[in-house]
Design a protein around this motif. Sequence first.
Motif, mmCIF file in Angstrom:
data_model
loop_
_atom_site.group_PDB
_atom_site.id
_atom_site.type_symbol
_atom_site.label_atom_id
_atom_site.label_comp_id
_atom_site.label_asym_id
_atom_site.label_seq_id
_atom_site.Cartn_x
_atom_site.Cartn_y
_atom_site.Cartn_z
ATOM 1 N N LYS A 161 -70.355 2.754 -8.011
ATOM 2 C CA LYS A 161 -70.675 1.602 -7.161
ATOM 3 C C LYS A 161 -69.807 0.388 -7.486
ATOM 4 O O LYS A 161 -69.298 -0.291 -6.584
ATOM 5 N N GLN A 162 -69.668 0.081 -8.768
ATOM 6 C CA GLN A 162 -68.918 -1.105 -9.171
ATOM 7 C C GLN A 162 -67.457 -1.001 -8.743
ATOM 8 O O GLN A 162 -66.869 -1.954 -8.232
ATOM 9 N N VAL A 163 -66.870 0.161 -8.943
ATOM 10 C CA VAL A 163 -65.465 0.331 -8.568
ATOM 11 C C VAL A 163 -65.304 0.285 -7.048
ATOM 12 O O VAL A 163 -64.318 -0.252 -6.536
ATOM 13 N N LEU A 164 -66.265 0.822 -6.314
ATOM 14 C CA LEU A 164 -66.228 0.716 -4.848
ATOM 15 C C LEU A 164 -66.171 -0.740 -4.416
ATOM 16 O O LEU A 164 -65.408 -1.108 -3.517
ATOM 17 N N ASN A 165 -66.988 -1.584 -5.066
ATOM 18 C CA ASN A 165 -66.996 -3.011 -4.733
ATOM 19 C C ASN A 165 -65.655 -3.656 -5.059
ATOM 20 O O ASN A 165 -65.159 -4.499 -4.300
ATOM 21 N N GLY B 72 -61.249 -0.603 5.206
ATOM 22 C CA GLY B 72 -61.784 -1.572 4.248
ATOM 23 C C GLY B 72 -63.292 -1.524 4.132
ATOM 24 O O GLY B 72 -63.892 -2.324 3.409
ATOM 25 N N ILE B 73 -63.911 -0.583 4.830
ATOM 26 C CA ILE B 73 -65.376 -0.457 4.819
ATOM 27 C C ILE B 73 -65.778 0.623 3.817
ATOM 28 O O ILE B 73 -65.318 1.763 3.908
ATOM 29 N N LYS B 74 -66.647 0.267 2.883
ATOM 30 C CA LYS B 74 -67.082 1.223 1.879
ATOM 31 C C LYS B 74 -67.812 2.403 2.512
ATOM 32 O O LYS B 74 -68.594 2.220 3.453
ATOM 33 N N PRO B 75 -67.590 3.601 1.984
ATOM 34 C CA PRO B 75 -68.363 4.753 2.469
ATOM 35 C C PRO B 75 -69.813 4.645 2.011
ATOM 36 O O PRO B 75 -70.136 3.907 1.065
ATOM 37 N N GLU B 76 -70.678 5.346 2.688
ATOM 38 C CA GLU B 76 -72.083 5.377 2.268
ATOM 39 C C GLU B 76 -72.154 5.949 0.853
ATOM 40 O O GLU B 76 -71.549 6.975 0.549
ATOM 41 N N TYR B 77 -72.887 5.271 -0.029
ATOM 42 C CA TYR B 77 -72.910 5.648 -1.440
ATOM 43 C C TYR B 77 -73.477 7.051 -1.657
ATOM 44 O O TYR B 77 -74.490 7.425 -1.069
ATOM 45 N N LYS B 78 -72.811 7.789 -2.529
ATOM 46 C CA LYS B 78 -73.280 9.109 -2.956
ATOM 47 C C LYS B 78 -73.192 9.178 -4.482
ATOM 48 O O LYS B 78 -72.490 8.393 -5.105
ATOM 49 N N LYS B 79 -73.887 10.111 -5.071
ATOM 50 C CA LYS B 79 -74.033 10.161 -6.525
ATOM 51 C C LYS B 79 -72.705 10.301 -7.259
ATOM 52 O O LYS B 79 -72.570 9.868 -8.399
ATOM 53 N N TYR B 80 -71.711 10.921 -6.637
ATOM 54 C CA TYR B 80 -70.440 11.119 -7.328
ATOM 55 C C TYR B 80 -69.547 9.875 -7.296
ATOM 56 O O TYR B 80 -68.473 9.855 -7.889
ATOM 57 N N LEU C 286 -59.016 -4.534 -0.975
ATOM 58 C CA LEU C 286 -58.585 -4.280 0.395
ATOM 59 C C LEU C 286 -58.748 -5.508 1.288
ATOM 60 O O LEU C 286 -58.073 -5.630 2.317
ATOM 61 N N LYS C 287 -59.635 -6.425 0.898
ATOM 62 C CA LYS C 287 -59.822 -7.651 1.673
ATOM 63 C C LYS C 287 -58.692 -8.645 1.428
ATOM 64 O O LYS C 287 -58.265 -9.348 2.342
ATOM 65 N N ILE C 288 -58.223 -8.719 0.185
ATOM 66 C CA ILE C 288 -57.204 -9.723 -0.121
ATOM 67 C C ILE C 288 -55.791 -9.238 0.198
ATOM 68 O O ILE C 288 -54.869 -10.041 0.327
ATOM 69 N N TYR C 289 -55.603 -7.926 0.307
ATOM 70 C CA TYR C 289 -54.305 -7.375 0.677
ATOM 71 C C TYR C 289 -54.449 -6.515 1.935
ATOM 72 O O TYR C 289 -55.376 -5.721 2.039
#
Length: 266
Positions: A127-131, A116-124, A137-140
């Motif tokens: 960001k919005q969809v990661l959030n 449930g932990i986002k990966p370190e952001y990369k250009k590919y 993943l938090k609610i389910y």
Amino acid sequence: MAIEVFNRHEGKFLLNKNKYEKIQYMLLEYMEIDEHNKNDEFYTISNIYYDTKDNHLIRTSLLGPRYKEKLRLRAYGVPSENEKVYMEIKKKVSGLVNKRRTTLKLQEAYEFASTGIKPEYKKYMNKQVLNEIEYFLKIYDLEPKLYLAYDRKALFGKENRDLRITFDKNIRTRRYDLKLENGDYGEALLGSDDILMEVKAEKNIPLWLSKMLSRENIFKRSFSKYGSEYKRLLEKERKEKGELNLCLNQYLMQYQTQAQLVHQYQ
């Protein structure tokens, strides 16, 4: 850059091989073949579907609510561990499909889904969809539940690129060995002569297509790959006829009761 946000209506149709060969030939007057099909008539898409331990997402979906959602991991072909794949949330609200996805490397996707932990952001990445996936993943409390693959041919409208028609065959699934990199084998979901056609459009389908489908006696029907596999799983687990509907109805009663209790204490 690949499109990562989709809003569209989808219609599904089950064809036999003869009907497929006839209709796809007729469609080429108005549509062109997807670039993935330039070298091969069909290309493979493989998916991992995530759900709760009690299969809440797919069970709710089968009850036909106005709103439903799912999370899946998607790759083209069989990816390597370091290859890029898509993690996507697919929602359906009153018939309108919304799909939001981000590119991740396969191992990044596995870790994201399990921790449930986002990966370190990369250009590919998006960001919005990661959030959005992080919140999902938090609610389910999700875990990988189903591997599902199929071979696809896709067409795009020559004048309207928002119109897309896909043909999926050799749909196969497994509920073990849930790793995309381990191969695209599995148990057949449909008959060898069956092909699933999906019509996807941002707005209404064009008149020429509506007339063509009607003339060829091709009619829309409800069909979910994940839902069909889950119903087949339930059927295998039930010995007495009618227990499948009983199971889903019991779940519906439980779901409605929970919703009523929440409403009562609001």
